[in-house]
Each structure stands twice: as structure tokens, then as C-alpha cells.
Design an enzyme around this catalytic site. Structure first.
Site, mmCIF file in Angstrom:
data_model
loop_
_atom_site.group_PDB
_atom_site.id
_atom_site.type_symbol
_atom_site.label_atom_id
_atom_site.label_comp_id
_atom_site.label_asym_id
_atom_site.label_seq_id
_atom_site.Cartn_x
_atom_site.Cartn_y
_atom_site.Cartn_z
ATOM 1 N N CYS A 108 4.951 -7.523 8.034
ATOM 2 C CA CYS A 108 6.131 -6.928 8.566
ATOM 3 C C CYS A 108 6.191 -8.180 9.845
ATOM 4 C CB CYS A 108 5.400 -5.803 9.518
ATOM 5 S SG CYS A 108 6.674 -5.101 10.469
ATOM 6 N N CYS B 25 -1.645 2.538 7.886
ATOM 7 C CA CYS B 25 -0.774 1.366 7.067
ATOM 8 C C CYS B 25 -1.191 -0.063 7.220
ATOM 9 C CB CYS B 25 0.689 1.570 7.145
ATOM 10 S SG CYS B 25 1.105 1.714 8.924
ATOM 11 N N CYS C 242 -0.950 -2.499 15.364
ATOM 12 C CA CYS C 242 -0.735 -2.152 13.864
ATOM 13 C C CYS C 242 -1.360 -3.261 12.818
ATOM 14 C CB CYS C 242 0.792 -2.021 13.584
ATOM 15 S SG CYS C 242 1.171 -1.681 12.050
ATOM 16 N N CYS D 211 3.525 8.270 1.189
ATOM 17 C CA CYS D 211 4.001 7.226 2.311
ATOM 18 C C CYS D 211 4.350 5.953 1.587
ATOM 19 C CB CYS D 211 3.075 7.356 3.170
ATOM 20 S SG CYS D 211 3.163 6.051 4.497
ATOM 21 N N CYS E 159 4.004 -5.297 16.366
ATOM 22 C CA CYS E 159 3.275 -4.534 17.276
ATOM 23 C C CYS E 159 1.781 -4.666 17.362
ATOM 24 C CB CYS E 159 3.713 -2.864 16.634
ATOM 25 S SG CYS E 159 5.311 -2.604 16.518
ATOM 26 N N SER F 211 9.347 5.122 16.411
ATOM 27 C CA SER F 211 7.981 4.933 16.906
ATOM 28 C C SER F 211 8.396 4.502 18.423
ATOM 29 C CB SER F 211 7.274 3.752 16.072
ATOM 30 O OG SER F 211 7.178 4.212 14.785
ATOM 31 N N LEU F 212 7.952 5.496 19.355
ATOM 32 C CA LEU F 212 8.163 5.133 20.668
ATOM 33 C C LEU F 212 6.851 4.574 21.517
ATOM 34 C CD1 LEU F 212 10.435 5.292 23.114
ATOM 35 C CD2 LEU F 212 9.482 7.775 23.442
ATOM 36 N N HIS F 213 5.796 5.378 21.244
ATOM 37 C CA HIS F 213 4.435 4.923 21.782
ATOM 38 C C HIS F 213 4.450 4.503 23.433
ATOM 39 C CE1 HIS F 213 3.661 4.844 17.806
ATOM 40 N NE2 HIS F 213 4.098 3.860 17.350
ATOM 41 N N GLY G 184 5.809 -2.458 6.788
ATOM 42 C CA GLY G 184 7.028 -2.689 6.993
ATOM 43 C C GLY G 184 8.101 -2.122 7.890
ATOM 44 N N GLU G 185 9.077 -2.532 8.189
ATOM 45 C CA GLU G 185 9.989 -1.993 9.178
ATOM 46 C C GLU G 185 11.312 -1.698 8.324
ATOM 47 O OE1 GLU G 185 10.599 -0.252 11.775
ATOM 48 O OE2 GLU G 185 12.485 -0.079 11.270
ATOM 49 N N SER H 292 10.857 6.163 9.330
ATOM 50 C CA SER H 292 10.204 5.851 10.433
ATOM 51 C C SER H 292 10.675 4.438 10.946
ATOM 52 C CB SER H 292 8.670 6.059 10.426
ATOM 53 O OG SER H 292 8.289 5.788 11.723
ATOM 54 N N ASN I 52 -5.345 4.840 15.385
ATOM 55 C CA ASN I 52 -6.432 4.479 14.228
ATOM 56 C C ASN I 52 -6.990 3.068 14.833
ATOM 57 O OD1 ASN I 52 -6.539 6.642 12.122
ATOM 58 N ND2 ASN I 52 -4.585 5.782 11.758
ATOM 59 N N GLU J 151 0.733 -1.064 -0.073
ATOM 60 C CA GLU J 151 -0.039 -0.090 -0.154
ATOM 61 C C GLU J 151 0.882 1.388 0.086
ATOM 62 O OE1 GLU J 151 -2.653 -0.110 3.282
ATOM 63 O OE2 GLU J 151 -2.822 -2.214 3.244
#
Ligand code: SAH
Length: 345
Positions: free
Chosen positions: A112, A333, A119, A105, A116, A214-216, A159-160, A191, A290, A92
Site C-alpha cells: 500500500c 491486514c 497499519c 476480507c 498510515c 477510515s476516519l480515525h 491496499g487502498e 473501505s 490491533n 492476504e
């Protein structure tokens, strides 16, 4: 098996062209066709001889992204594509219009491995890495379809990126190349969920793009619960790497912090985060989570997002709340790919 010629860096293409006993300027011609024009076939490369085009065709293929589905947001014009790759896999991309131009993006992998919990990208598991050519093809396909020029890139799709490190570095080198799309590194954001050894490697390469992490979560207890990568690279290890990165490169690291109700959005969490980030050259992007149908996360209320943001600011941390684009088209994503795979089952 043919090789993806679009995945070569300029230097690699030079070597390949030399091996075909061609003069050096041919590499520049071919590179321009592939990366500036976004050609999908060798036949479009009209200033190459038929014989050379045939020769290239024998050894190489040109990766591409075929539009499988396209959605345009009625709210803000954001466009989301589901692309099909040569082997039937799906990825995507999202195109957003800002005052300063168009931002894409891009995805860096099919699926992935990072797992997480909030996600969608991870839902259908990991299939494979994208080649540098496939990452770039997302830009060419969108530009062609929309008749626009994209000026900014964020690597925040599926993906990472640091788990597909070599290919991502080749991609960055190609989009930044003067004979290619010539997109400034300053207009690129990468990211990562926090692969610390790669952050140090990037630091030593001193590329000019913006690094966002991405800390979160403010601590290991919460972060390890939502982001398995934290068990390998805990919060303090990650923040030390980011601090060093900022000091050595002089560029501030951004942190993404997705607010999930009752998980990481309390006053206490904001205070702990401020303490951890105090004295670092950084910026925090707050993102209300989201909804992902398969994930049971609940978005923080507007009030608690605002309160969280104000607390960070009061303690001297740069923080903003991210505007949401494409809310009506499943723009976050991994959502389209997940839905598509579900349909196929
Ligand atoms: N793997 C990279 C880049 C892809 S994700 C990374 O982890 O940074 C891009 C951003 O969207 C990340 O910060 C990710 O944590 C966040 N994200 C993923 N799912 C989300 C969701 N449901 N709501 C809000 N943000 C989400």
C-alpha cells in the site's frame, strides 16, 4: 505478455470472443467457467472445443491465488490465508463466519502507498495493483479450500481499493454478475482511507455497496499525523464528500475509528467527532487498535473505548464497538505479508 482473461468484464469478454470469430454464447460459457466455477485452467472448460481452448491459452492466462500459508483461529474459526500470486508476490485474505453466512476480507493491492502509521499493510511498501481477476481469485481459492459459499465481501485487506480504481470496479461488476458469483452489491463493503475525488465518482455511479471511510481522527492535526492522505484531502473536505454521498445515494456512510491510547481516544476527541458528524446519515465503528509489532501504538483501555462510544451516542451519533475475530492468528491486514517478507530478507 499474456493478458489475464479473468480481469475482463462481461462486456470486454464479449468483445474478445467476437474478435476470435466465436458466437456470442461462447462469452457467456467462458464467463461462467471463470467466475461462477472459478476454473484455473482452460482445460476445465469442457464444453469448449479443444481448438478454442488452445487458442485462448495462446493469448490469455487465468489469474489465481495459491495457498502459501493457512491459519485457523481456535477461538472463533476465522481463517486467514497468505496467497502467492503468479509473480511470487504475496497477499492476504480472511474468512469470517457470521450468523448470516461467510464473509471474506479481500486485498486489492500488493502492499500500500498510503502510509498510515498504525497499519501493517504499508510496512513493506507498495509493489503493484491486483487485477480484477486476482481480487476475485481470493474468493474462489477460499471457497474451494473450505468447501463453502461466500456470501459477503469486505474490501478491507491489504491496499487502498480506490487507488486501484478501475480494477476494483471491474471486480465489483464481475462478482455481482448473474453469470458469475452473483453476490449482491448490498452484501459488499468497500473501505477507503478517503480518496475524495473517487468518492464523488462513486456517488455518481450509484452502486449499491456500503461505503466505509477510515476516519480515525476528529481533526486535521491528529489525522495528518497518522494518515498522510489527510494532507491531500483534509477532514472537512472528506466529511463534506461523505455527507453529499449519503444525501445523493440515500445510503449511510460508515466510519471506522481505530482507538489508539493517548492519540485519538480522549473525551475531547469524542466531542469533536460528534460535532463534526452531527446531522450526517452515518454510523461509527469503533475498533481498538490491533498490535502491530513494528508500530508503537497502544490499544485504548476497555473503559475508554466504552466511554468514547457512549459519548458519541449521547450526542446522537450511531456508534458500535467492533468485535475482534481471529485475534490468535494475526488476522489484521498486512501482518502475515510483513512477517513473510521479513523472513525472506
Ligand atoms: N485502505 C483501506 C482498506 C484497508 S484497511 C482503508 O484505509 O480503509 C481496513 C481497516 O483496518 C482500515 O480502517 C484501517 O485503517 C484499519 N486498520 C489498519 N491497521 C489497523 C490496526 N493495526 N488496528 C486496527 N485497525 C487497523
Amino acid at each position: 505478455m499474456k493478458t489475464d482473461i479473468k480481469a475482463f468484464t462481461f462486456e470486454q469478454l464479449n468483445t474478445a470472443v467476437r474478435e476470435l470469430s466465436q458466437p456470442a454464447f461462447r462469452a457467456k460459457q467462458i464467463f461462467k467457467w471463470l467466475h461462477k466455477e472459478g476454473c484455473g485452467t482452460f482445460d476445465e472448460m469442457t464444453d469448449l472445443s479443444k481448438a478454442l481452448r488452445k487458442r485462448l491459452e495462446e493469448d490469455y492466462f487465468i489469474s489465481c491465488c495459491k495457498i502459501e500459508e493457512k491459519y485457523v483461529s481456535r477461538i472463533d474459526g476465522t481463517v486467514k490465508y497468505l496467497f502467492r500470486l503468479y509473480d511470487g508476490e504475496f497477499i492476504e485474505s480472511v474468512i469470517m463466519k457470521y450468523k448470516y453466512g461467510y464473509t471474506i476480507c479481500v486485498s486489492s493491492q500488493v502492499g500500500c502507498k498510503m502510509g498510515c502509521t498504525f497499519c501493517a499493510s504499508t510496512l513493506a511498501g507498495f509493489r503493484r495493483n491486483l487485477t480484477a481477476g486476482e481480487i476475485e481469485s481470493q474468493i474462489h481459492a477460499a471457497q474451494k479450500d473450505l468447501g463453502i459459499r461466500i456470501s459477503h465481501i469486505v474490501m478491507m485487506g491489504i491496499g487502498e481499493p480506490l487507488d486501484n480504481y478501475e480494477n476494483v470496479l471491474h471486480f465489483l461488476s464481475n462478482v455481482n454478475h448473474e453469470n458469475g458469483l452473483n453476490i449482491s452489491m448490498r452484501n459488499i463493503t468497500l473501505s477507503t482511507c478517503g480518496i475524495v475525488d473517487k468518492i464523488y465518482d462513486l456517488m455518481n455511479r450509484d452502486l449499491q455497496f456500503t461505503l466505509t471511510v477510515s476516519l480515525h481522527a476528529p481533526n486535521d492535526e491528529i489525522r495528518s499525523r497518522t494518515m498522510p492522505v489527510n494532507r491531500r484531502y483534509p477532514v472537512d473536505t472528506l466529511l463534506n464528500a461523505c455527507r453529499e454521498y449519503g444525501e445523493k445515494t440515500g445510503r449511510r456512510v460508515s466510519f471506522e475509528y481505530t482507538l489508539i491510547k493517548g492519540v485519538n481516544d480522549s473525551e475531547e476527541n469524542a466531542l469533536e467527532l460528534s460535532e463534526k458528524l452531527r446531522g450526517s446519515l452515518c454510523h461509527v465503528n469503533l475498533i481498538p487498535v490491533n498490535d502491530v509489532a513494528e508500530r508503537a501504538n497502544v490499544r485504548s483501555t476497555k473503559e475508554s473505548v466504552l466511554k468514547f462510544c457512549n459519548l458519541l451516542k449521547r450526542y446522537g451519533i450511531n456508534a458500535t464497538i467492533r468485535r475482534t475475530l481471529g485475534a490468535d492468528i494475526n488476522a489484521s491486514c498486512g501482518q502475515l505479508r510483513a512477517v513473510r517478507l521479513e523472513k525472506a530478507e
